[in-house]
Write a protein that holds these residues in place. Structure first.
Motif, PDB file in Angstrom:
ATOM      1  N   GLN A 134       0.981  -1.318  -0.180  1.00 57.89           N
ATOM      2  CA  GLN A 134       0.110  -0.101  -0.261  1.00 57.89           C
ATOM      3  C   GLN A 134       0.945   1.119   0.091  1.00 57.89           C
ATOM      4  N   LEU A 135       2.113   1.161   0.586  1.00 55.54           N
ATOM      5  CA  LEU A 135       2.834   2.145   1.346  1.00 55.54           C
ATOM      6  C   LEU A 135       4.455   2.121  -0.122  1.00 55.54           C
ATOM      7  N   ALA A 136       4.809   1.685  -0.602  1.00 55.75           N
ATOM      8  CA  ALA A 136       5.990   1.691  -1.216  1.00 55.75           C
ATOM      9  C   ALA A 136       5.523   1.830  -2.624  1.00 55.75           C
ATOM     10  N   GLU A 137       6.411   2.183  -3.360  1.00 54.43           N
ATOM     11  CA  GLU A 137       5.497   2.715  -4.548  1.00 54.43           C
ATOM     12  C   GLU A 137       6.274   1.142  -5.607  1.00 54.43           C
ATOM     13  N   CYS A 138       7.049   0.523  -5.039  1.00 53.84           N
ATOM     14  CA  CYS A 138       7.284  -1.253  -5.948  1.00 53.84           C
ATOM     15  C   CYS A 138       6.848  -2.379  -5.107  1.00 53.84           C
ATOM     16  N   HIS A 139       5.909  -3.179  -5.335  1.00 50.32           N
ATOM     17  CA  HIS A 139       4.863  -4.627  -5.348  1.00 50.32           C
ATOM     18  C   HIS A 139       6.288  -5.281  -4.677  1.00 50.32           C
ATOM     19  N   ILE A 140       6.480  -5.703  -3.350  1.00 49.87           N
ATOM     20  CA  ILE A 140       7.181  -7.186  -3.318  1.00 49.87           C
ATOM     21  C   ILE A 140       5.572  -8.326  -2.739  1.00 49.87           C
ATOM     22  N   PRO A 141       6.161  -9.132  -4.304  1.00 46.91           N
ATOM     23  CA  PRO A 141       4.994 -10.055  -4.555  1.00 46.91           C
ATOM     24  C   PRO A 141       5.244 -10.785  -3.144  1.00 46.91           C
ATOM     25  N   ALA A 142       4.116 -11.676  -2.380  1.00 44.58           N
ATOM     26  CA  ALA A 142       3.686 -12.196  -1.238  1.00 44.58           C
ATOM     27  C   ALA A 142       4.481 -13.618  -1.360  1.00 44.58           C
ATOM     28  N   ASP A 143       5.189 -13.996  -0.044  1.00 46.64           N
ATOM     29  CA  ASP A 143       5.633 -15.575  -0.125  1.00 46.64           C
ATOM     30  C   ASP A 143       7.050 -15.307  -1.181  1.00 46.64           C
ATOM     31  N   VAL A 144       7.306 -14.728  -1.597  1.00 48.74           N
ATOM     32  CA  VAL A 144       8.389 -14.937  -2.467  1.00 48.74           C
ATOM     33  C   VAL A 144       9.986 -14.335  -1.476  1.00 48.74           C
ATOM     34  N   GLY A 145      10.742 -14.904  -1.604  1.00 50.02           N
ATOM     35  CA  GLY A 145      12.261 -14.731  -0.589  1.00 50.02           C
ATOM     36  C   GLY A 145      13.241 -14.648  -1.932  1.00 50.02           C
ATOM     37  N   ASP A 146      14.540 -14.656  -1.336  1.00 52.07           N
ATOM     38  CA  ASP A 146      15.851 -14.187  -1.901  1.00 52.07           C
ATOM     39  C   ASP A 146      15.344 -15.492  -3.271  1.00 52.07           C
ATOM     40  N   PHE A 147      14.873 -16.896  -2.821  1.00 55.61           N
ATOM     41  CA  PHE A 147      15.453 -18.313  -3.892  1.00 55.61           C
ATOM     42  C   PHE A 147      14.835 -17.602  -5.207  1.00 55.61           C
TER      43      PHE A 147
ATOM     44  N   SER B 209       9.736   3.751   0.859  1.00 58.64           N
ATOM     45  CA  SER B 209       8.280   4.662   1.355  1.00 58.64           C
ATOM     46  C   SER B 209       8.117   5.960   2.581  1.00 58.64           C
ATOM     47  N   THR B 210       8.121   7.100   1.494  1.00 57.36           N
ATOM     48  CA  THR B 210       8.070   7.762   2.575  1.00 57.36           C
ATOM     49  C   THR B 210       6.936   8.462   3.183  1.00 57.36           C
ATOM     50  N   VAL B 211       5.930   7.482   3.018  1.00 55.05           N
ATOM     51  CA  VAL B 211       4.172   8.048   3.389  1.00 55.05           C
ATOM     52  C   VAL B 211       4.475   8.246   4.621  1.00 55.05           C
TER      53      VAL B 211
END
Ligand code: UDP
Ligand code: MG
Length: 354
Positions: free
Chosen positions: A182-195, A261-263
């Motif tokens: 909601q806050l950040a400009e780039c969305h991180i996909p859920a349940d995806v880590g470093d692998f 995010s700077t929100v």
């Protein structure tokens, strides 16, 4: 060793350029060019107190890599200041397997920084960070490579199930993803880590992000590129315990939100405006009621409530400011993200085909 960033020691990476455009001009994607050499696959394995599980890890990884005879491969293991005999174990494996490159950090810098050290050194055509505790099934590497060959720049491994964590942690994690996105400009996909598998170009881009507070999931999302997702069942940890306790996870979540995010800084403008408007209305009401009904006994309770409420709001606001100022302070000091105590990489002549 006084050096901080491993990339400075890499001949190839010395050609890195300062601008993204110039860097892009330096990149030769082996999927599209014929260099006559086998494409190179680099695995990056951060290790912290993994001595008990390393033998099982290499036992499972080796047959997988043997199924990729068309690729030259390197396994960069980073000992992130382990207090058990992880380094000795890694050294033992490196003496028997010339594909293993061994990096020992001067102390425990945390997974994000250990991964950064590995990515700085990684110069393969495709790079895969993978945990040493076998929670990331090495067999998935074969599917990742296939998708990369088909043109994906990044192949994300998404956890189908989360049997490794409790219900509360799963619920909090979902909440974090929602809030972050909601806050950040780039969305991180859920349940995806470093692998994940990353094309060399993606790794070059990551190497240009030199911020000190590392939240890798956010950085992967920030660089973008063409992403493809595959799913896997996360396996329980074979040996030892996760090093991420509640405090570390909270810190990581905070880094994720404040770093991307700077929100949270602007939210206080909204809060302040609403509270000031309410205070003005309340003041008007007091004036009116005094004119209409005369002076009543002043309300001790309401004054105390307002003072405490406003004090609390101000402290939260200062706390949020502190989060950003603290990070700015960290950036201005320009301390290295990690320090290397020892590095052992086999020479090309020592490396034979798998
Ligand atoms: N790790 C690391 N430095 C740390 C903590 C962890 O290099 O300070 C490594 C660890 O050895 C493992 C990977 O990061 O290979 C994931 O760590 P862990 O299993 O503790 O985390 P989780 O799977 O619970 O997220
Ligand atoms: Mg783990």
């Amino acid at each position: 060793m006084a050096c901080s960033r491993l990339r400075q020691r890499c001949d190839e990476q010395q050609t890195r350029s300062d601008t993204p455009m110039a860097a892009a001009a330096n990149i030769h994607n082996t999927r599209h060019t014929t260099t006559g050499q086998r494409p190179r696959l680099t695995l990056v394995v951060p290790c912290y107190n993994e001595a008990l599980g390393l033998a099982a890890f290499f036992d499972r990884l080796t047959p997988v890599l043997a199924q990729l005879p068309d690729y030259a491969h390197e396994i960069i293991c980073i000992d992130d200041g382990s207090t058990d005999d992880t380094y000795a174990q890694l050294e033992w494996h490196a003496q028997r397997n010339p594909h293993i490159t061994l990096v020992e950090l001067s102390r425990n810098f945390g997974k994000e920084n250990a991964l950064t050290a590995g990515l700085d050194l990684a110069d393969g055509d495709a790079v895969i960070p993978i945990d040493a505790d076998l929670q990331h099934p090495p067999e998935l590497i074969l599917d990742m490579v296939k998708l990369w060959e088909q043109g994906a720049d990044m192949v994300l491994a998404k956890r189908k199930t989360r049997n490794d964590t409790g219900k509360l942690q799963r619920w909090l994690t979902q909440g974090f993803y929602r809030l972050h996105n909601q806050l950040a400009e780039c969305h991180i996909p859920a349940d995806v880590g470093d692998f994940r598998l990353m094309d060399r170009q993606v790794v070059h881009s990551l190497q240009q992000l030199t911020e000190r507070t590392r939240f890798m999931k956010g950085l992967y999302a920030w660089v973008g590129y063409k992403q493809v997702t595959i799913e896997f069942d996360v396996e329980p940890r074979r040996h030892g315990q996760s090093s991420f306790n509640a405090r570390k996870l909270f810190q990581l979540a905070l880094d994720g939100i404040v770093g991307f995010s700077t929100v949270p800084l602007y939210v206080w403008v909204g809060f302040g405006t609403v509270i000031a408007a309410l205070a003005l209305l309340y003041g008007l009401w007091i004036v009116l009621s005094t004119l209409l009904f005369g002076i009543s006994v002043p309300g001790y309770a309401s004054i105390l409530t307002a003072v405490l409420f406003l004090g609390g709001i101000q402290l939260i606001g200062i706390g949020v400011l502190g989060q950003y100022i603290g990070r700015t302070y960290k950036e201005t000091k320009k301390r290295p993200i990690y320090l290397v105590r020892r590095l052992h990489r086999h020479t090309p002549s020592e490396i034979t085909t798998p």
